[in-house]
Design an enzyme around this catalytic site. Structure first.
Site, PDB file in Angstrom:
ATOM      1  N   LYS A  19       1.114 -71.030 -83.196  1.00  0.00           N
ATOM      2  CA  LYS A  19       0.348 -72.207 -83.598  1.00  0.00           C
ATOM      3  C   LYS A  19      -0.957 -72.325 -82.789  1.00  0.00           C
ATOM      4  CE  LYS A  19       4.475 -74.787 -85.028  1.00  0.00           C
ATOM      5  NZ  LYS A  19       5.104 -76.134 -85.113  1.00  0.00           N
ATOM      6  N   TYR A  63       5.275 -76.519 -95.253  1.00  0.00           N
ATOM      7  CA  TYR A  63       5.941 -77.707 -94.700  1.00  0.00           C
ATOM      8  C   TYR A  63       6.217 -78.753 -95.794  1.00  0.00           C
ATOM      9  CZ  TYR A  63       5.341 -76.446 -89.714  1.00  0.00           C
ATOM     10  OH  TYR A  63       5.431 -75.862 -88.461  1.00  0.00           O
ATOM     11  N   PHE A  84       4.283 -88.263 -89.572  1.00  0.00           N
ATOM     12  CA  PHE A  84       3.499 -87.394 -88.688  1.00  0.00           C
ATOM     13  C   PHE A  84       2.865 -86.210 -89.427  1.00  0.00           C
ATOM     14  CE2 PHE A  84       8.046 -86.316 -88.373  1.00  0.00           C
ATOM     15  CZ  PHE A  84       8.036 -84.981 -88.772  1.00  0.00           C
ATOM     16  N   ARG A  94      14.960 -68.779 -83.008  1.00  0.00           N
ATOM     17  CA  ARG A  94      15.054 -70.234 -82.820  1.00  0.00           C
ATOM     18  C   ARG A  94      15.518 -70.566 -81.387  1.00  0.00           C
ATOM     19  NH1 ARG A  94      13.128 -74.094 -86.602  1.00  0.00           N
ATOM     20  NH2 ARG A  94      14.749 -75.494 -85.845  1.00  0.00           N
ATOM     21  N   THR A 144      12.617 -78.510 -81.033  1.00  0.00           N
ATOM     22  CA  THR A 144      11.356 -78.859 -81.710  1.00  0.00           C
ATOM     23  C   THR A 144      10.428 -79.688 -80.816  1.00  0.00           C
ATOM     24  OG1 THR A 144      12.553 -78.915 -83.813  1.00  0.00           O
ATOM     25  CG2 THR A 144      10.421 -80.062 -83.740  1.00  0.00           C
ATOM     26  N   ARG A 171       8.908 -73.126 -76.241  1.00  0.00           N
ATOM     27  CA  ARG A 171       8.330 -74.461 -76.431  1.00  0.00           C
ATOM     28  C   ARG A 171       8.289 -75.257 -75.125  1.00  0.00           C
ATOM     29  NH1 ARG A 171      10.861 -75.664 -82.476  1.00  0.00           N
ATOM     30  NH2 ARG A 171       9.038 -74.913 -83.631  1.00  0.00           N
ATOM     31  N   ASN A 204       4.025 -77.583 -80.261  1.00  0.00           N
ATOM     32  CA  ASN A 204       5.133 -76.783 -79.743  1.00  0.00           C
ATOM     33  C   ASN A 204       4.971 -75.262 -79.857  1.00  0.00           C
ATOM     34  OD1 ASN A 204       5.650 -76.452 -82.433  1.00  0.00           O
ATOM     35  ND2 ASN A 204       7.411 -77.830 -82.487  1.00  0.00           N
ATOM     36  N   HIS A 220       6.325 -71.451 -84.483  1.00  0.00           N
ATOM     37  CA  HIS A 220       7.278 -71.790 -85.542  1.00  0.00           C
ATOM     38  C   HIS A 220       8.282 -70.665 -85.720  1.00  0.00           C
ATOM     39  CE1 HIS A 220       8.839 -72.751 -89.560  1.00  0.00           C
ATOM     40  NE2 HIS A 220       8.618 -71.482 -89.863  1.00  0.00           N
ATOM     41  N   GLU A 247       9.736 -68.464 -96.751  1.00  0.00           N
ATOM     42  CA  GLU A 247       8.487 -68.459 -95.984  1.00  0.00           C
ATOM     43  C   GLU A 247       7.833 -67.066 -95.984  1.00  0.00           C
ATOM     44  OE1 GLU A 247       9.750 -72.164 -93.029  1.00  0.00           O
ATOM     45  OE2 GLU A 247       9.743 -70.132 -92.209  1.00  0.00           O
TER      46      GLU A 247
END
Ligand code: CDP
Ligand code: MG
Length: 152
Positions: free
Chosen positions: A13, A53, A61, A89, A95, A106, A117, A120, A131
């Site tokens: 990100k 998303y 948010f 993950r 998250t 993160r 964070n 992804h 995805e």
């Protein structure tokens, strides 16, 4: 033994890109047996992110998520490996960076105050398939490694 080799989708990100952690984050994945099957830089796209998303569109948010995720181009890719979805993950952590387990990506690279964070990861095999198809519609963008050995 049944093979549990999976593919998962990831995004590095904008916050992590701005802080110069792209290489470190990819390196953590590689050191844990996740190899890079696809990798590219994608210019900011509200359209693509809204598809990615789609479950968050009605959340309060969502505009902040879009503002964060369109601040720079994104580094996106596919990891392949044993239990890739849950492994990635776990490496990411919670998250919310303030709740992310010590040592996770993160926790280390996220910004708890801004709820940014760093990266992804797909939450399930089904989500990974969706995805990957969204961000990599052409299978010719994938690296096929016949004999993956891993780092020494
Ligand atoms: O990314 P992850 O799958 O862990 O969480 P999510 O529930 O699918 O949310 C997607 C993204 O929305 C998160 O990674 C955060 O960047 C953002 N988010 C947020 O800004 N505030 C929240 N309360 C929850 C999620
Ligand atoms: Mg998610």
């Amino acid at each position: 033994m049944t093979s549990t080799k999976e593919e998962t989708f990831f995004i590095i990100k904008p916050d992590a890109i701005e802080k110069g952690y792209v290489g470190e984050i990819l390196s953590i994945a590689e050191k844990h047996g996740l190899h890079i099957k696809a990798l590219k830089v994608v210019p900011p796209s509200t359209e693509l992110l809204s598809l990615h998303y789609f479950e968050l569109i009605k959340k309060p948010f969502f505009n902040e998520v879009l503002a964060h995720m369109t601040r720079t181009s994104l580094v996106v890719g596919v990891f392949e490996g044993e239990n890739a979805v849950s492994k990635w993950r776990t490496l990411l952590g919670h998250t919310d960076p303030s709740k992310a387990e010590a040592g996770t990506i993160r926790a280390k690279y996220g910004d708890a105050e801004k709820f940014e964070n760093a990266a992804h990861g797909s939450a399930s095999i089904e989500e990974a398939k969706r995805e990957i198809a969204l961000w990599f519609p052409s299978s010719s963008d994938m690296i096929n490694i016949a004999n993956y050995v891993g780092p020494n």
